[in-house]
Design a protein around this motif. Structure first.
Motif, PDB file in Angstrom:
ATOM      1  N   THR A   5      43.890  41.238  40.276  1.00  0.00           N
ATOM      2  CA  THR A   5      44.295  42.569  40.738  1.00  0.00           C
ATOM      3  C   THR A   5      43.688  42.883  42.102  1.00  0.00           C
ATOM      4  O   THR A   5      44.311  43.560  42.926  1.00  0.00           O
ATOM      5  CB  THR A   5      43.878  43.637  39.717  1.00  0.00           C
ATOM      6  OG1 THR A   5      42.482  43.485  39.397  1.00  0.00           O
ATOM      7  CG2 THR A   5      44.683  43.508  38.440  1.00  0.00           C
ATOM      8  N   TYR A   6      42.463  42.384  42.362  1.00  0.00           N
ATOM      9  CA  TYR A   6      41.849  42.575  43.678  1.00  0.00           C
ATOM     10  C   TYR A   6      42.707  41.916  44.764  1.00  0.00           C
ATOM     11  O   TYR A   6      42.886  42.464  45.852  1.00  0.00           O
ATOM     12  CB  TYR A   6      40.442  41.991  43.679  1.00  0.00           C
ATOM     13  CG  TYR A   6      39.770  42.004  45.033  1.00  0.00           C
ATOM     14  CD1 TYR A   6      39.220  43.174  45.542  1.00  0.00           C
ATOM     15  CD2 TYR A   6      39.677  40.842  45.793  1.00  0.00           C
ATOM     16  CE1 TYR A   6      38.599  43.190  46.782  1.00  0.00           C
ATOM     17  CE2 TYR A   6      39.060  40.842  47.036  1.00  0.00           C
ATOM     18  CZ  TYR A   6      38.519  42.024  47.522  1.00  0.00           C
ATOM     19  OH  TYR A   6      37.905  42.030  48.772  1.00  0.00           O
ATOM     20  N   VAL A  42      46.571  48.773  35.419  1.00  0.00           N
ATOM     21  CA  VAL A  42      46.115  48.448  36.771  1.00  0.00           C
ATOM     22  C   VAL A  42      47.300  48.019  37.636  1.00  0.00           C
ATOM     23  O   VAL A  42      47.466  48.487  38.769  1.00  0.00           O
ATOM     24  CB  VAL A  42      45.050  47.330  36.724  1.00  0.00           C
ATOM     25  CG1 VAL A  42      44.632  46.926  38.136  1.00  0.00           C
ATOM     26  CG2 VAL A  42      43.830  47.782  35.922  1.00  0.00           C
ATOM     27  N   ASN A  99      40.024  49.014  36.877  1.00  0.00           N
ATOM     28  CA  ASN A  99      39.397  47.696  36.980  1.00  0.00           C
ATOM     29  C   ASN A  99      37.933  47.754  36.561  1.00  0.00           C
ATOM     30  O   ASN A  99      37.460  46.968  35.733  1.00  0.00           O
ATOM     31  CB  ASN A  99      39.480  47.191  38.429  1.00  0.00           C
ATOM     32  CG  ASN A  99      40.463  46.064  38.600  1.00  0.00           C
ATOM     33  OD1 ASN A  99      40.959  45.496  37.623  1.00  0.00           O
ATOM     34  ND2 ASN A  99      40.754  45.717  39.826  1.00  0.00           N
ATOM     35  N   LYS A 105      39.594  40.578  37.198  1.00  0.00           N
ATOM     36  CA  LYS A 105      39.645  41.499  38.340  1.00  0.00           C
ATOM     37  C   LYS A 105      40.006  40.781  39.630  1.00  0.00           C
ATOM     38  O   LYS A 105      40.445  41.409  40.597  1.00  0.00           O
ATOM     39  CB  LYS A 105      38.292  42.204  38.518  1.00  0.00           C
ATOM     40  CG  LYS A 105      37.702  42.764  37.241  1.00  0.00           C
ATOM     41  CD  LYS A 105      38.625  43.772  36.586  1.00  0.00           C
ATOM     42  CE  LYS A 105      38.120  44.213  35.229  1.00  0.00           C
ATOM     43  NZ  LYS A 105      38.313  43.275  34.164  1.00  0.00           N
ATOM     44  N   THR A 132      30.051  42.579  39.123  1.00  0.00           N
ATOM     45  CA  THR A 132      29.887  41.145  38.860  1.00  0.00           C
ATOM     46  C   THR A 132      28.421  40.779  38.724  1.00  0.00           C
ATOM     47  O   THR A 132      28.027  40.053  37.801  1.00  0.00           O
ATOM     48  CB  THR A 132      30.535  40.324  39.986  1.00  0.00           C
ATOM     49  OG1 THR A 132      31.925  40.652  40.080  1.00  0.00           O
ATOM     50  CG2 THR A 132      30.399  38.835  39.716  1.00  0.00           C
ATOM     51  N   LEU A 173      33.083  46.086  42.891  1.00  0.00           N
ATOM     52  CA  LEU A 173      33.321  44.835  42.180  1.00  0.00           C
ATOM     53  C   LEU A 173      32.159  43.863  42.363  1.00  0.00           C
ATOM     54  O   LEU A 173      31.813  43.111  41.443  1.00  0.00           O
ATOM     55  CB  LEU A 173      34.622  44.200  42.668  1.00  0.00           C
ATOM     56  CG  LEU A 173      35.896  44.950  42.254  1.00  0.00           C
ATOM     57  CD1 LEU A 173      37.091  44.467  43.058  1.00  0.00           C
ATOM     58  CD2 LEU A 173      36.155  44.784  40.766  1.00  0.00           C
ATOM     59  N   THR A 220      45.514  37.725  36.339  1.00  0.00           N
ATOM     60  CA  THR A 220      45.280  39.142  35.978  1.00  0.00           C
ATOM     61  C   THR A 220      45.006  39.400  34.495  1.00  0.00           C
ATOM     62  O   THR A 220      44.042  40.141  34.213  1.00  0.00           O
ATOM     63  CB  THR A 220      46.453  40.002  36.504  1.00  0.00           C
ATOM     64  OG1 THR A 220      46.487  39.906  37.928  1.00  0.00           O
ATOM     65  CG2 THR A 220      46.304  41.449  36.094  1.00  0.00           C
ATOM     66  N   MET A 225      45.180  45.859  31.670  1.00  0.00           N
ATOM     67  CA  MET A 225      45.492  45.361  33.011  1.00  0.00           C
ATOM     68  C   MET A 225      46.919  45.732  33.416  1.00  0.00           C
ATOM     69  O   MET A 225      47.245  45.777  34.605  1.00  0.00           O
ATOM     70  CB  MET A 225      45.292  43.847  33.078  1.00  0.00           C
ATOM     71  CG  MET A 225      43.872  43.389  32.777  1.00  0.00           C
ATOM     72  SD  MET A 225      42.587  44.326  33.628  1.00  0.00           S
ATOM     73  CE  MET A 225      42.793  43.740  35.297  1.00  0.00           C
ATOM     74  N   HIS A 282      37.455  48.836  32.843  1.00  0.00           N
ATOM     75  CA  HIS A 282      37.761  47.745  31.916  1.00  0.00           C
ATOM     76  C   HIS A 282      36.625  46.733  31.883  1.00  0.00           C
ATOM     77  O   HIS A 282      36.270  46.229  30.809  1.00  0.00           O
ATOM     78  CB  HIS A 282      39.065  47.067  32.336  1.00  0.00           C
ATOM     79  CG  HIS A 282      39.454  45.920  31.459  1.00  0.00           C
ATOM     80  ND1 HIS A 282      39.128  44.612  31.756  1.00  0.00           N
ATOM     81  CD2 HIS A 282      40.118  45.870  30.274  1.00  0.00           C
ATOM     82  CE1 HIS A 282      39.576  43.818  30.807  1.00  0.00           C
ATOM     83  NE2 HIS A 282      40.189  44.549  29.898  1.00  0.00           N
ATOM     84  N   GLY A 283      36.036  46.429  33.036  1.00  0.00           N
ATOM     85  CA  GLY A 283      34.912  45.495  33.064  1.00  0.00           C
ATOM     86  C   GLY A 283      33.735  45.988  32.237  1.00  0.00           C
ATOM     87  O   GLY A 283      33.115  45.219  31.489  1.00  0.00           O
TER      88      GLY A 283
END
Length: 525
Positions: free
Chosen positions: A273-274, A337, A356, A270, A105, A101, A240, A334, A359-360
């Motif tokens: 969900t993280y 997820v 996750n 994210k 990012t 992640l 989310t 999501m 999807h990003g």
């Protein structure tokens, strides 16, 4: 991989978190005469590219120096007392769950900065735009790196104001209403979440996430865990977003500028969900177990609801907005997820973490492509694109049409691309959930979610048919510019990583699985 000392890893992680903040402050200063180039505006946009590029390089070096033989171990850790009276510490670290992640990012923010250098959205001064993007990056990276509950909350909140202004000042139609809706929903959710975090910290006697995860809820009664999961879960579910707390998302995406939509879908969603995986799963397992069937039920309703909303938008004559359609598709994705997390199994949680990242990459690419389409045609209305402008991208801009078709089939979960593995593993997790969860209920959830994959394929293929094929262009219809060089540079990494993750899922699952196994077994060393 390369051998890097722990002290250098600590410096790299600290720079990744703090570097964008320093860059944001520098962006507001006057540019030195020798760096202005053609104009001060170009100078500050170039500054944004350089800062986000430096952060991306640091993230890649951190990933290369990461001990891949022990991904469940917290690495590059920094632990400094910050507020002794509350026992709040500046505690940073990364493991196999947070490292992907962090890199995602850093990558998406750099690509957004690069894209904005050539295609700055219309609005106020670029100084403010670059500074806001960098503050947003710092807050997101901090969310994935901090290991203290109160510090997590501060980082979680830090992204709200930059995103609010990006939507309100550089967005399109209805941007003020969308920005207010975004900030009100997320702030109200965060207030409830703070109460839950404080409850855990006070009852357990510490806010340290590593210590709490190792304790695995043994110092918290079941009733405390249930209350904490309910409070924290509401705040995380808004971000989310989980149905029915999702209604801010379509408006925010529709109004946001292209880079705002990319960052909102690619990284901000994210964070919610993280939080489920990093906080609720190891720290309050009994509380999450109590709510797991309800979380799964809301997740599958979101999957079906998002798909049906997209089918309603894509039909002829509905005047559906393409950005809004992709936003509703995010509600469905999501949902997978959340379903994976609700199974409380290694298979399901690994699927959630994989979905996750996928999807990003895929949705970030989709919003880039839709932004480019709007720049060329002046609209994202599907009826206008398909009929009045005669978009027919395969004939008028074949590379752009091909990329849009690629992103669409990746989003629907075509095997061999990144979107496939996360959803499949989430369904496998639902097929055999944790021992104490109702298997018949989760088998039902799995069947409903599987129907959602068919609906996703239906609306994505309809988008491709209407936009990429479209009507036969009339002779007087102006030609569309195909993919430009800067667009190619910004989009290629997302395409490549979507293919690599689809063909070599072990690269990501090898990082997440040991860390997930340890979280479920009782914390992080």
């Amino acid at each position: 991989m390369i051998d890097i000392s722990e002290s250098v890893m600590q410096v790299l992680l600290a720079f990744i978190v703090v570097g964008p903040l320093i860059g944001a402050a520098a962006a507001l200063l006057p540019a030195p005469p020798g760096l202005k180039g053609k104009s001060p505006e170009q100078a500050v946009l170039r500054h944004g590219v350089l800062v986000t590029g430096a952060v991306l390089i640091a993230a890649i070096v951190l990933a290369l120096g990461f001990d891949h033989d022990h991904p469940s171990k917290m690495q590059a850790t920094t632990d400094i007392s910050w507020i002794p009276a509350l026992d709040v510490r500046i505690h940073l670290g990364t493991d196999g769950i947070s490292l992907p992640l962090l890199v995602l990012t850093a990558l998406l923010t750099f690509l957004c900065a690069l894209y904005s250098y050539f295609k700055m959205p219309a609005g106020p001064t670029p100084k403010a735009f670059v500074a806001l993007v960098l503050v947003l990056e710092s807050g997101t990276l901090a969310t994935f790196a901090v290991l203290d509950l109160l510090l997590f909350f501060l980082a979680f909140e830090m992204v709200l104001i930059p995103m609010y202004f990006l939507i309100a000042r550089w967005g399109g139609a209805q941007r003020q209403a969308a920005a207010w809706k975004f900030i009100l929903f997320t702030l109200l959710g965060s207030v409830v979440m703070l109460l839950g975090l404080l409850l855990i910290g006070i009852k357990a006697g510490t806010f340290d996430m590593v210590a709490l995860a190792t304790d695995n809820g043994r110092s918290l009664t079941t009733s405390v865990q249930v209350i904490a999961v309910l409070a924290i879960g509401v705040g995380l579910a808004v971000k989310t977003p989980m149905w029915p707390l999702h209604s801010w998302l379509p408006d925010a995406h529709t109004a946001a500028p292209t880079v705002g939509s990319v960052l909102l879908a690619g990284v901000l969603l994210k964070m919610g969900t993280y939080g489920f995986v990093r906080i609720l799963l190891p720290i309050a397992p009994e509380g999450l177990h109590t709510f797991a069937p309800y979380l799964a039920a809301f997740a599958v309703v979101g999957i079906i609801y998002g798909s049906l909303a997209c089918l309603a938008l894509v039909r002829q004559g509905a005047k559906g907005d393409l950005k809004r359609l992709i936003a509703y598709s995010s509600v469905g994705h999501m949902g997978f997820v959340l379903l994976g997390i609700a199974t409380m199994t290694p298979t399901g949680v690994n699927g959630a973490l994989f979905a996750n990242i996928a999807h990003g990459l895929i949705t970030g690419l989709l919003f880039f492509l839709v932004g480019a389409l709007k720049d060329r045609t002046g609209t994202t209305d599907l009826d206008t694109l398909a009929e009045e402008t005669g978009a027919a991208l395969y004939g008028k801009a074949p590379r752009l049409g091909g990329l849009l078709a690629f992103a669409a089939v990746a989003s629907l979960g075509l095997p061999g691309l990144a979107g496939f593995w996360g959803e499949m593993l989430a369904l496998f997790g639902a097929f055999k959930p944790a021992d104490d969860l109702s298997r018949p209920a989760f088998l039902t959830f799995m069947a409903v979610a599987a129907l959602g994959t068919l609906l996703t394929a239906a609306y994505m293929l309809l988008v491709v048919r209407r936009v990429c094929m479209g009507a036969t262009p009339r002779p007087e219809t102006p030609k569309l510019a195909d993919v430009r060089s800067y667009e190619f540079a910004a989009w290629t990494p997302l395409v490549v990583l979507t293919v690599v993750a689809g063909l070599w899922p072990k690269a990501l699952l090898g990082l997440t699985d040991p860390a997930v196994q340890q979280l479920l077994a009782g914390g992080t060393r």
